[in-house]
Scaffold this motif. Structure first.
Motif, PDB file in Angstrom:
ATOM      1  N   LEU A 198      93.170  58.670   8.744  1.00 25.72           N
ATOM      2  CA  LEU A 198      92.117  58.191   9.645  1.00 25.72           C
ATOM      3  C   LEU A 198      91.363  59.354  10.258  1.00 25.72           C
ATOM      4  O   LEU A 198      90.132  59.306  10.393  1.00 25.72           O
ATOM      5  CB  LEU A 198      92.740  57.333  10.747  1.00 25.72           C
ATOM      6  CG  LEU A 198      91.786  56.727  11.778  1.00 25.72           C
ATOM      7  CD1 LEU A 198      90.769  55.813  11.099  1.00 25.72           C
ATOM      8  CD2 LEU A 198      92.544  55.976  12.856  1.00 25.72           C
ATOM      9  N   ALA A 199      92.099  60.411  10.603  1.00 22.22           N
ATOM     10  CA  ALA A 199      91.437  61.592  11.187  1.00 22.22           C
ATOM     11  C   ALA A 199      90.490  62.248  10.187  1.00 22.22           C
ATOM     12  O   ALA A 199      89.400  62.693  10.566  1.00 22.22           O
ATOM     13  CB  ALA A 199      92.504  62.595  11.638  1.00 22.22           C
ATOM     14  N   GLU A 200      90.874  62.269   8.905  1.00 21.88           N
ATOM     15  CA  GLU A 200      90.000  62.834   7.876  1.00 21.88           C
ATOM     16  C   GLU A 200      88.729  62.006   7.739  1.00 21.88           C
ATOM     17  O   GLU A 200      87.621  62.557   7.556  1.00 21.88           O
ATOM     18  CB  GLU A 200      90.735  62.883   6.539  1.00 21.88           C
ATOM     19  CG  GLU A 200      91.802  63.974   6.459  1.00 21.88           C
ATOM     20  CD  GLU A 200      92.467  64.001   5.082  1.00 21.88           C
ATOM     21  OE1 GLU A 200      91.969  63.284   4.178  1.00 21.88           O
ATOM     22  OE2 GLU A 200      93.452  64.723   4.915  1.00 21.88           O
ATOM     23  N   CYS A 201      88.853  60.713   7.817  1.00 23.67           N
ATOM     24  CA  CYS A 201      87.682  59.837   7.695  1.00 23.67           C
ATOM     25  C   CYS A 201      86.731  60.012   8.868  1.00 23.67           C
ATOM     26  O   CYS A 201      85.510  59.822   8.729  1.00 23.67           O
ATOM     27  CB  CYS A 201      88.136  58.374   7.618  1.00 23.67           C
ATOM     28  SG  CYS A 201      89.002  57.965   6.091  1.00 23.67           S
ATOM     29  N   MET A 202      87.273  60.384  10.018  1.00 19.17           N
ATOM     30  CA  MET A 202      86.455  60.513  11.216  1.00 19.17           C
ATOM     31  C   MET A 202      85.715  61.844  11.249  1.00 19.17           C
ATOM     32  O   MET A 202      84.771  62.039  12.021  1.00 19.17           O
ATOM     33  CB  MET A 202      87.322  60.399  12.466  1.00 19.17           C
ATOM     34  CG  MET A 202      87.998  59.021  12.618  1.00 19.17           C
ATOM     35  SD  MET A 202      86.803  57.698  12.879  1.00 19.17           S
ATOM     36  CE  MET A 202      86.261  58.087  14.547  1.00 19.17           C
ATOM     37  N   GLU A 203      86.163  62.798  10.434  1.00 15.87           N
ATOM     38  CA  GLU A 203      85.532  64.116  10.449  1.00 15.87           C
ATOM     39  C   GLU A 203      84.180  64.097   9.754  1.00 15.87           C
ATOM     40  O   GLU A 203      83.933  63.344   8.827  1.00 15.87           O
ATOM     41  CB  GLU A 203      86.448  65.148   9.754  1.00 15.87           C
ATOM     42  CG  GLU A 203      87.715  65.455  10.562  1.00 15.87           C
ATOM     43  CD  GLU A 203      88.599  66.427   9.829  1.00 15.87           C
ATOM     44  OE1 GLU A 203      88.285  66.812   8.684  1.00 15.87           O
ATOM     45  OE2 GLU A 203      89.629  66.857  10.406  1.00 15.87           O
TER      46      GLU A 203
END
Length: 400
Positions: free
Chosen positions: A395-400
């Motif tokens: 999820l953190a990668e998608c938010m970057e």
């Protein structure tokens, strides 16, 4: 992990037998809680006592890296039953015994705490060990611990019940409705007593009670959707002192088990109408007192699928039981209303050696089942944290 389980197993058996010899009733688990707290402190966990304003204990294990939190729960209380077993660890407390396996639950979770504390360098996140008092007596210890905020920061929760109905080497659970909401009711009938040979001068509360007992069964059979499960059981009738005296009063005590809130509400409504109507038809007064117990245990799909997959790894496909809903109640339901999770059963029955089932004076468990319980709980905790940490990273990668 199996080697670690074998190493800790003798200690866990010793703890379970000590608890079996020294049982404590609901809301009285002072010495049990002290034993649990000391064990958790000895293995380096952060310990809190008197959680929920009762004898609740929690142990907090921090992994090597920050991350999600998983909770594992065991209950600690015993029952007001005389231990009739002939064993070296028979209860030493008159009229009190561990007749439902909570001593095994507590010992098993202490074993898991010890195993995972030795693996903390591999843990990404935290494990919260919850030792709950008063499962057997509503309002119960779970709701008090929930209200105290014990699971406010928890991402998932899991709990087991050692189950003598299933043989050792089996594990059972299901997604969705697993255990029933468990309520109690009392009906007090005020009639008019007198001579048994002159019944027309009396209002016989026993006759009224007899009509009520029969008519109550029609609620489930004729007023509830047959696709919805429900049970109404009358378990005690109190009236009279003599063979030739019609008493003034009669009391009916029973239980209601449901899985659906709407069904539960309808049964309460129909019980009230039936008591009022039948009472009036005889010229008597019928008072209904309805005590709402624990909600139904409803497992969340994704955590339950995790349990199912690990259970198959532990006992094989042949050892996993896809359960149907069962009518006993459990206040683990309060945790599941707050946090996603799953409750499951670990078979502890040895039918050649132990004859008594749950809540029976001869109840006992096959202690080998605690090995399976430890492996299942520890693996569930580790895989849940791994999966949750991975989901967060993605999820953190998608938010970057």
């Amino acid at each position: 992990m199996k080697q670690m389980i074998e190493k800790v197993y003798p200690k866990i058996v010793g703890i379970r037998r000590y608890l079996h010899q020294h049982p404590e009733l609901s809301y009285q688990e002072e010495q049990t809680a002290a034993l649990v707290a000391k064990h958790l402190e000895d293995i380096g966990l952060e310990v809190k006592t008197q959680v929920g304003g009762l004898h609740g204990v929690t142990g907090y294990l921090r992994g090597s890296k920050p991350g999600p939190t998983v909770a594992l729960r065991a209950d600690m209380d015993a029952l007001p039953i005389e231990d009739a077993k002939d064993s070296v660890y028979r209860s030493t407390v008159p009229g009190v015994m561990h007749a439902c396996g909570h001593d095994g639950h507590t010992a098993t979770l202490l074993g898991v705490a010890e195993i995972l504390s030795e693996m903390r360098d591999e843990i990404e996140g935290q494990v919260l060990f919850i030792f709950q008092p008063a499962e057997e007596s509503p309002p119960g210890g779970a709701i008090a611990m929930v209200q105290d905020g014990v699971v406010d920061q928890v991402d998932g929760i899991f709990g087991l019940h050692l189950w003598a109905t299933y043989p050792t080497g089996t594990i059972g659970t299901r997604s969705g409705e697993l255990m029933a909401a468990a309520d109690n009711f009392t009906i007090e009938i005020q009639g008019k007593g007198g001579h048994a040979g002159i019944p027309h001068h009396c209002i016989d509360p026993i006759v009224i009670a007899s009509h009520l007992v029969i008519q109550l069964q029609s609620i489930v059979s004729r007023q509830i959707d047959p696709q919805k499960a429900a049970v109404i059981s009358v378990c005690k009738i109190e009236a009279g002192d003599s063979h030739n005296v019609i008493p003034d009063t009669c009391r009916i005590l029973g239980t209601v088990r449901t899985f659906d809130v709407a069904v539960r509400d309808k049964i309460v409504e129909r019980l009230g109408h039936m008591c009022e109507g039948i009472g009036k038809s005889f010229g008597a007064e019928c008072k209904l007192t309805y005590q709402t117990g624990y909600p139904a245990v409803v497992n969340h799909p994704e955590p339950t699928e995790l349990v199912r997959s690990i259970a198959v790894d532990v006992v094989g496909k042949q050892g996993f039981i896809e359960m149907e809903p069962i009518a006993p109640g459990e206040d683990f339901s309060y945790f599941l209303q707050k946090v996603p999770g799953s409750f499951f059963f670990v078979g502890c029955g040895n039918f050649e050696q132990y004859q008594g089932s749950h809540h029976h004076p001869h109840f006992d468990i096959d202690e080998e089942s605690m090995k399976i319980g430890m492996e299942l709980l520890a693996t569930v905790a580790l895989r849940f944290l791994q999966k949750e940490a991975k989901n967060r990273a993605e999820l953190a990668e998608c938010m970057e």
